[in-house]
Design a protein around this motif. Sequence first.
Motif, PDB file in Angstrom:
ATOM      1  N   GLU A   1      49.104  75.005  28.778  1.00  0.00           N
ATOM      2  CA  GLU A   1      50.201  74.721  29.702  1.00  0.00           C
ATOM      3  C   GLU A   1      49.923  73.539  30.628  1.00  0.00           C
ATOM      4  O   GLU A   1      50.798  73.149  31.400  1.00  0.00           O
ATOM      5  CB  GLU A   1      50.501  75.958  30.550  1.00  0.00           C
ATOM      6  N   ILE A   2      48.732  72.955  30.544  1.00  0.00           N
ATOM      7  CA  ILE A   2      48.404  71.847  31.449  1.00  0.00           C
ATOM      8  C   ILE A   2      49.376  70.672  31.298  1.00  0.00           C
ATOM      9  O   ILE A   2      49.866  70.135  32.299  1.00  0.00           O
ATOM     10  CB  ILE A   2      46.944  71.396  31.268  1.00  0.00           C
ATOM     11  N   PRO A   3      49.721  70.227  30.065  1.00  0.00           N
ATOM     12  CA  PRO A   3      50.712  69.142  29.953  1.00  0.00           C
ATOM     13  C   PRO A   3      52.064  69.523  30.560  1.00  0.00           C
ATOM     14  O   PRO A   3      52.758  68.677  31.136  1.00  0.00           O
ATOM     15  CB  PRO A   3      50.820  68.912  28.443  1.00  0.00           C
TER      16      PRO A   3
ATOM     17  N   GLY B   1      54.064  67.708  33.597  1.00  0.00           N
ATOM     18  CA  GLY B   1      55.478  67.337  33.531  1.00  0.00           C
ATOM     19  C   GLY B   1      56.274  67.916  34.679  1.00  0.00           C
ATOM     20  O   GLY B   1      57.178  67.253  35.210  1.00  0.00           O
ATOM     21  N   ALA B   2      55.940  69.146  35.089  1.00  0.00           N
ATOM     22  CA  ALA B   2      56.656  69.787  36.191  1.00  0.00           C
ATOM     23  C   ALA B   2      56.379  69.073  37.508  1.00  0.00           C
ATOM     24  O   ALA B   2      57.274  68.926  38.350  1.00  0.00           O
ATOM     25  CB  ALA B   2      56.252  71.254  36.288  1.00  0.00           C
ATOM     26  N   VAL B   3      55.139  68.647  37.707  1.00  0.00           N
ATOM     27  CA  VAL B   3      54.792  67.901  38.922  1.00  0.00           C
ATOM     28  C   VAL B   3      55.583  66.600  38.986  1.00  0.00           C
ATOM     29  O   VAL B   3      56.179  66.253  40.015  1.00  0.00           O
ATOM     30  CB  VAL B   3      53.276  67.606  38.968  1.00  0.00           C
ATOM     31  N   ILE B   4      55.617  65.875  37.869  1.00  0.00           N
ATOM     32  CA  ILE B   4      56.336  64.595  37.820  1.00  0.00           C
ATOM     33  C   ILE B   4      57.835  64.813  38.046  1.00  0.00           C
ATOM     34  O   ILE B   4      58.481  64.059  38.782  1.00  0.00           O
ATOM     35  CB  ILE B   4      56.080  63.897  36.466  1.00  0.00           C
TER      36      ILE B   4
ATOM     37  N   SER C   1      57.600  69.659  45.923  1.00  0.00           N
ATOM     38  CA  SER C   1      57.673  70.814  45.027  1.00  0.00           C
ATOM     39  C   SER C   1      58.306  72.031  45.682  1.00  0.00           C
ATOM     40  O   SER C   1      58.861  72.893  44.999  1.00  0.00           O
ATOM     41  CB  SER C   1      56.270  71.184  44.544  1.00  0.00           C
ATOM     42  N   GLY C   2      58.207  72.132  46.995  1.00  0.00           N
ATOM     43  CA  GLY C   2      58.735  73.307  47.680  1.00  0.00           C
ATOM     44  C   GLY C   2      57.973  74.569  47.347  1.00  0.00           C
ATOM     45  O   GLY C   2      58.448  75.685  47.569  1.00  0.00           O
TER      46      GLY C   2
ATOM     47  N   GLU D   1      58.798  80.244  35.964  1.00  0.00           N
ATOM     48  CA  GLU D   1      58.615  79.591  37.250  1.00  0.00           C
ATOM     49  C   GLU D   1      57.284  80.040  37.850  1.00  0.00           C
ATOM     50  O   GLU D   1      56.934  81.222  37.788  1.00  0.00           O
ATOM     51  CB  GLU D   1      59.759  79.949  38.208  1.00  0.00           C
ATOM     52  N   ILE D   2      56.535  79.094  38.401  1.00  0.00           N
ATOM     53  CA  ILE D   2      55.267  79.440  39.024  1.00  0.00           C
ATOM     54  C   ILE D   2      55.318  79.109  40.515  1.00  0.00           C
ATOM     55  O   ILE D   2      56.013  78.197  40.943  1.00  0.00           O
ATOM     56  CB  ILE D   2      54.078  78.704  38.376  1.00  0.00           C
ATOM     57  N   ILE D   3      54.583  79.900  41.287  1.00  0.00           N
ATOM     58  CA  ILE D   3      54.435  79.627  42.714  1.00  0.00           C
ATOM     59  C   ILE D   3      53.270  78.676  42.874  1.00  0.00           C
ATOM     60  O   ILE D   3      52.134  79.005  42.510  1.00  0.00           O
ATOM     61  CB  ILE D   3      54.184  80.917  43.514  1.00  0.00           C
TER      62      ILE D   3
END
Length: 240
Positions: free
Chosen positions: A19-21, A25-28, A83-84, A93-95
């Motif tokens: 899940e690292i990629p 992608g989520a950060v970007i 990111s909130g 969804e991850i915290i």
Amino acid sequence: MKYLRTLTIITEADINQQEIPLFRGAVIKSLGEDANLLFHNHITDNQFRYSYPLIQYKRLGGKAAIVCIEEGADLIGKFLLASGGKLRIGEREIICSTKSVRPTRLLIQAWEQSFNYHITRWLPLNSKNYKAYQNIEGVVERVTFLENILKANLLSMLKGLEIYLEKELLVKITDIGNPYLIINKGVKMMAFNADFSCNLTIPNNLGIGKNASIGYGVVHPVKKEKEKEKEKEKEEKDNQ
């Protein structure tokens, strides 16, 4: 030689290695159009920043983490605000609240003495040198071949960080596990975990070699047995 700043941010989010990629992608995506080049290394859709990645996405202790280097450390605050505290990875969804923040400043140079390191999920072989590696029959010769690639990976990292050594870089693989296959973007690649000694100071959790920005080739310093014994003795004295 150069003092190198790093900032390691470990979140509360559990992720697996695959899940690292998606985490990257989520950060970007959370940054939108404000995402700096260092977050994704894409100049345009068809052009890339090929220098050493200054923002690297990892899985540390089972948690989603980001290792930021030099200018990358100055930019990470934008992500934390944007990111909130939540990110979507695939269908879940991850915290993304922060578990720990570890700043370091380390003098990077070649020393007279060697230090011990462990590297995980290292990808030393490309399509060209894979064939050369397969054609080597002797175990010692194979390790020597990999040592030369490891040295080249470290020198490439130093070049990307604009660090120039005054002494020769010495690298020795002291133990290496059996290679194993990983699949990255649908491509099978041969990965290694290995112990090595080197006369270079390397900050904890830095990545080297192929795909260093997404959790491959992660280097961890390994303490010598004497250092471990001294620490244990000190702890025992403190507890008396």
